[in-house]
Write a protein that holds these residues in place. Structure first.
Motif, PDB file in Angstrom:
ATOM      1  N   ARG A 184       0.519  -0.770  -0.367  1.00 28.03           N
ATOM      2  CA  ARG A 184      -0.163   0.115   0.107  1.00 28.03           C
ATOM      3  C   ARG A 184       0.626   1.213   0.104  1.00 28.03           C
ATOM      4  O   ARG A 184       0.198   2.302  -0.753  1.00 28.03           O
ATOM      5  N   THR A 185       2.121   1.083   0.880  1.00 29.30           N
ATOM      6  CA  THR A 185       2.263   2.702   0.765  1.00 29.30           C
ATOM      7  C   THR A 185       3.048   2.850  -1.129  1.00 29.30           C
ATOM      8  O   THR A 185       2.873   4.122  -1.118  1.00 29.30           O
TER       9      THR A 185
ATOM     10  N   ARG B 112      11.761   3.102   0.912  1.00 31.02           N
ATOM     11  CA  ARG B 112      12.503   2.293   1.703  1.00 31.02           C
ATOM     12  C   ARG B 112      13.365   1.601   2.116  1.00 31.02           C
ATOM     13  O   ARG B 112      13.749   0.571   1.196  1.00 31.02           O
TER      14      ARG B 112
ATOM     15  N   GLN C  63       3.377   7.839   7.538  1.00 26.23           N
ATOM     16  CA  GLN C  63       2.287   6.590   7.863  1.00 26.23           C
ATOM     17  C   GLN C  63       1.888   8.362   8.902  1.00 26.23           C
ATOM     18  O   GLN C  63       0.486   7.914   8.989  1.00 26.23           O
TER      19      GLN C  63
ATOM     20  N   ARG D   5       7.647   0.941  13.394  1.00 28.32           N
ATOM     21  CA  ARG D   5       8.427   1.827  12.943  1.00 28.32           C
ATOM     22  C   ARG D   5       7.157   3.166  13.335  1.00 28.32           C
ATOM     23  O   ARG D   5       6.839   4.186  12.810  1.00 28.32           O
TER      24      ARG D   5
ATOM     25  N   ARG E 124       0.531  -4.355  13.646  1.00 28.34           N
ATOM     26  CA  ARG E 124       0.579  -5.875  13.580  1.00 28.34           C
ATOM     27  C   ARG E 124       1.927  -5.623  14.304  1.00 28.34           C
ATOM     28  O   ARG E 124       3.107  -5.359  15.032  1.00 28.34           O
TER      29      ARG E 124
ATOM     30  N   PRO F  85      -2.417   0.787  10.293  1.00 29.27           N
ATOM     31  CA  PRO F  85      -1.533   0.798   9.492  1.00 29.27           C
ATOM     32  C   PRO F  85      -1.561  -0.164   8.092  1.00 29.27           C
ATOM     33  O   PRO F  85      -1.573   0.438   6.984  1.00 29.27           O
ATOM     34  N   LEU F  86      -2.753  -0.754   8.735  1.00 34.09           N
ATOM     35  CA  LEU F  86      -2.201  -2.082   7.205  1.00 34.09           C
ATOM     36  C   LEU F  86      -0.775  -3.056   6.719  1.00 34.09           C
ATOM     37  O   LEU F  86      -0.193  -1.523   7.051  1.00 34.09           O
ATOM     38  N   PRO F  87      -0.428  -3.702   6.221  1.00 35.32           N
ATOM     39  CA  PRO F  87      -1.329  -4.791   6.455  1.00 35.32           C
ATOM     40  C   PRO F  87      -2.049  -5.583   8.027  1.00 35.32           C
ATOM     41  O   PRO F  87      -1.389  -5.456   8.738  1.00 35.32           O
TER      42      PRO F  87
HETATM   43  C1  NCD Z   1       3.510  -0.706   8.063  1.00 39.95           C
HETATM   44  C2  NCD Z   1       5.058  -0.976   7.202  1.00 39.95           C
HETATM   45  O1  NCD Z   1       5.553  -1.038   6.184  1.00 39.95           O
HETATM   46  O2  NCD Z   1       6.069  -0.190   8.303  1.00 39.95           O
HETATM   47  N1  NCD Z   1       2.736  -0.968   6.962  1.00 39.95           N
HETATM   48  C3  NCD Z   1       2.163   0.423   6.202  1.00 39.95           C
HETATM   49  O3  NCD Z   1       3.416   1.002   5.573  1.00 39.95           O
HETATM   50  N2  NCD Z   1       1.167   0.852   6.074  1.00 39.95           N
HETATM   51  C4  NCD Z   1       3.079  -1.799   9.246  1.00 39.95           C
HETATM   52  C5  NCD Z   1       3.792  -2.818   8.657  1.00 39.95           C
HETATM   53  O4  NCD Z   1       4.359  -2.854   7.750  1.00 39.95           O
HETATM   54  O5  NCD Z   1       2.408  -3.767  10.048  1.00 39.95           O
END
Ligand code: NCD
Length: 308
Positions: A57-58, A107, A138, A168, A228, A266-268
Motif C-alpha cells: 500500500r505505501t 524504503r 504514515q 516504525r 501487526r 496502518p495495515l497490513p
Molecule cells: C507498515 C510498515 O510497513 O511499517 N505498513 C505501512 O506502511 N502501512 C506497517 C506494517 O508493516 O505492519
C-alpha cells in the motif's frame, strides 16, 4: 514557526513542527479541489521509488498520488532484480537516480538509511520506512485521520495496541502525537513494550500510561490504533512464538469502548483484528488509506513547489 515545505526532505516526523503539520493538513483538505482545477500540477515531474523492503500500500499510495497529480513514476520494488543484487551500495544508487527524477521515495531495512540518502541526494528524499525506526508519512496520515474523524487531536485519549517495540509506524506516530495535547495509553505484552528511549522522549511532553490489559483502558479511549506483530524484526524467533497470539481485537471488546471510539490500523492486518470488526462503525482503517493518498498528494505538491 512554520518553515516552507519546498525542497524539504521528509526523514523523521520530529523534523516537522505542529504548525508544519497543520499547514499540510489544511492543504490536504483542499487537494481534491485544487487538482480538479489544475489536474496537471506535477506535469513533467518524476518520482523515483526505491523499495528495498516489501510494500504494497505505501508504494501504491505514493505512485497513485504522483499520477493523480499528473506526474510520472519510475523505480523498483524487487531489489534482487536491480543492481543492488550486484552489490551496488545505497550511496551510489542515490547518486545515479537523482539524475533521473525530481524526488526520491525510499524504503529500506536499515535504520538511518533515509537520512544517509538525503545527505547524498540533491533532490528531496521521502522516507517511506527505515527499519524499525520511522515512517513519517504514515504518521502524517494517521494524525490527519484522527483530525478528520474526531474533528480535533487535542484533548483525546489515544490507545496504541500491539507491537510497540518494532513497529516504525508507532514510533513516528507517538512523536507526532507528542506535539499535541493528548493522553497516551500504550497497551502491549512486556516483550512488545515501547523502546525505553522513545518512552523517555515522549513522556517529557505528554501523559503516558502503560498497561498489558486492553479491556482495563478501552472505556477511556477515543482512538484505538492497532498494529501487526512485526515478525520480520524479531532477533529471536522464540520471542515471536511467545507473543504471536497475545492480542486480538473482537467486536465484544469494542463494545466495552465509547460509542464514538475509532479503530485505526496502518495495515497490513494479519489476525490482530477480527474480520467481524470491519463492519462496525468504529472501524476506520480502510478510510485511513484514502486519507493517506490525499496527504501524500498534498505533501508531494508542497515539496515540489507546485503549491505554496
Ligand atoms: C507498515 C510498515 O510497513 O511499517 N505498513 C505501512 O506502511 N502501512 C506497517 C506494517 O508493516 O505492519
Amino acid at each position: 514557526m512554520m518553515s516552507s515545505f519546498e525542497g524539504r526532505d521528509v526523514i523523521s516526523i520530529k523534523d516537522f513542527s505542529r504548525e508544519d503539520l497543520e499547514y499540510l493538513f489544511s492543504v490536504t483538505d483542499r487537494i481534491e479541489d485544487i487538482t480538479k482545477e489544475r489536474p496537471d500540477l506535477l506535469r513533467d515531474k518524476i518520482m523515483v521509488l526505491l523499495f528495498f523492503e516489501p510494500s504494497t500500500r505505501t508504494r501504491l499510495s505514493f505512485e497513485t498520488a504522483m499520477k493523480k497529480l499528473g506526474g510520472k513514476t519510475v523505480g523498483f520494488s524487487k531489489p534482487m532484480t536491480a543492481s543492488i543484487a550486484k552489490g551496488e551500495n545505497l550511496a551510489d544508487t542515490i547518486r545515479v537516480v537523482e539524475n533521473y527524477g525530481d524526488l526520491i521515495v525510499l524504503r529500506h531495512p536499515m535504520e538511518g538509511a533515509a537520512r544517509m540518502a538525503a545527505d547524498f541526494a540533491t533532490v528531496p528524499v521521502i522516507n517511506a520506512g527505515s527499519g524499525a525506526q520511522e515512517h513519517p508519512t504514515q504518521a502524517m496520515l494517521d494524525l490527519y485521520t484522527i483530525r478528520k474523524e474526531k474533528g480535533k487531536i487535542d484533548g483525546l485519549n489515544i490507545g496504541i495496541l500491539g507491537d510497540l517495540r518494532h513497529a516504525r509506524t508507532v514510533n513516528s506516530l507517538v512523536y507526532g502525537l507528542s506535539k499535541y495535547d493528548v493522553r497516551l495509553y500504550l497497551i502491549s505484552h512486556p516483550l512488545l513494550r515501547m523502546r525505553e528511549e522513545v518512552l523517555r522522549d515522549i513522556s517529557d511532553k505528554i501523559e503516558v500510561h502503560e498497561t498489558e490489559d486492553l479491556s482495563e483502558v478501552i472505556p477511556e479511549l477515543d482512538v484505538l490504533y492497532v498494529t501487526r506483530i512485526q515478525k520480520e524484526r524479531f532477533l529471536h524467533p522464540s520471542d515471536y512464538e511467545k507473543v504471536k497470539e497475545s492480542y486480538r481485537l473482537t467486536p465484544e471488546i469494542v463494545q466495552k469502548g465509547k460509542e464514538d471510539l475509532i479503530i485505526m490500523h496502518p495495515l497490513p492486518r494479519v489476525d490482530e483484528i477480527d474480520a467481524r470488526v470491519d463492519s462496525l462503525k468504529q472501524a476506520v482503517y480502510f478510510r485511513q488509506t484514502k486519507y493517506g493518498l490525499l496527504v501524500r498528494m498534498a505533501l508531494i505538491s508542497l515539496i515540489l513547489g507546485a503549491i505554496r
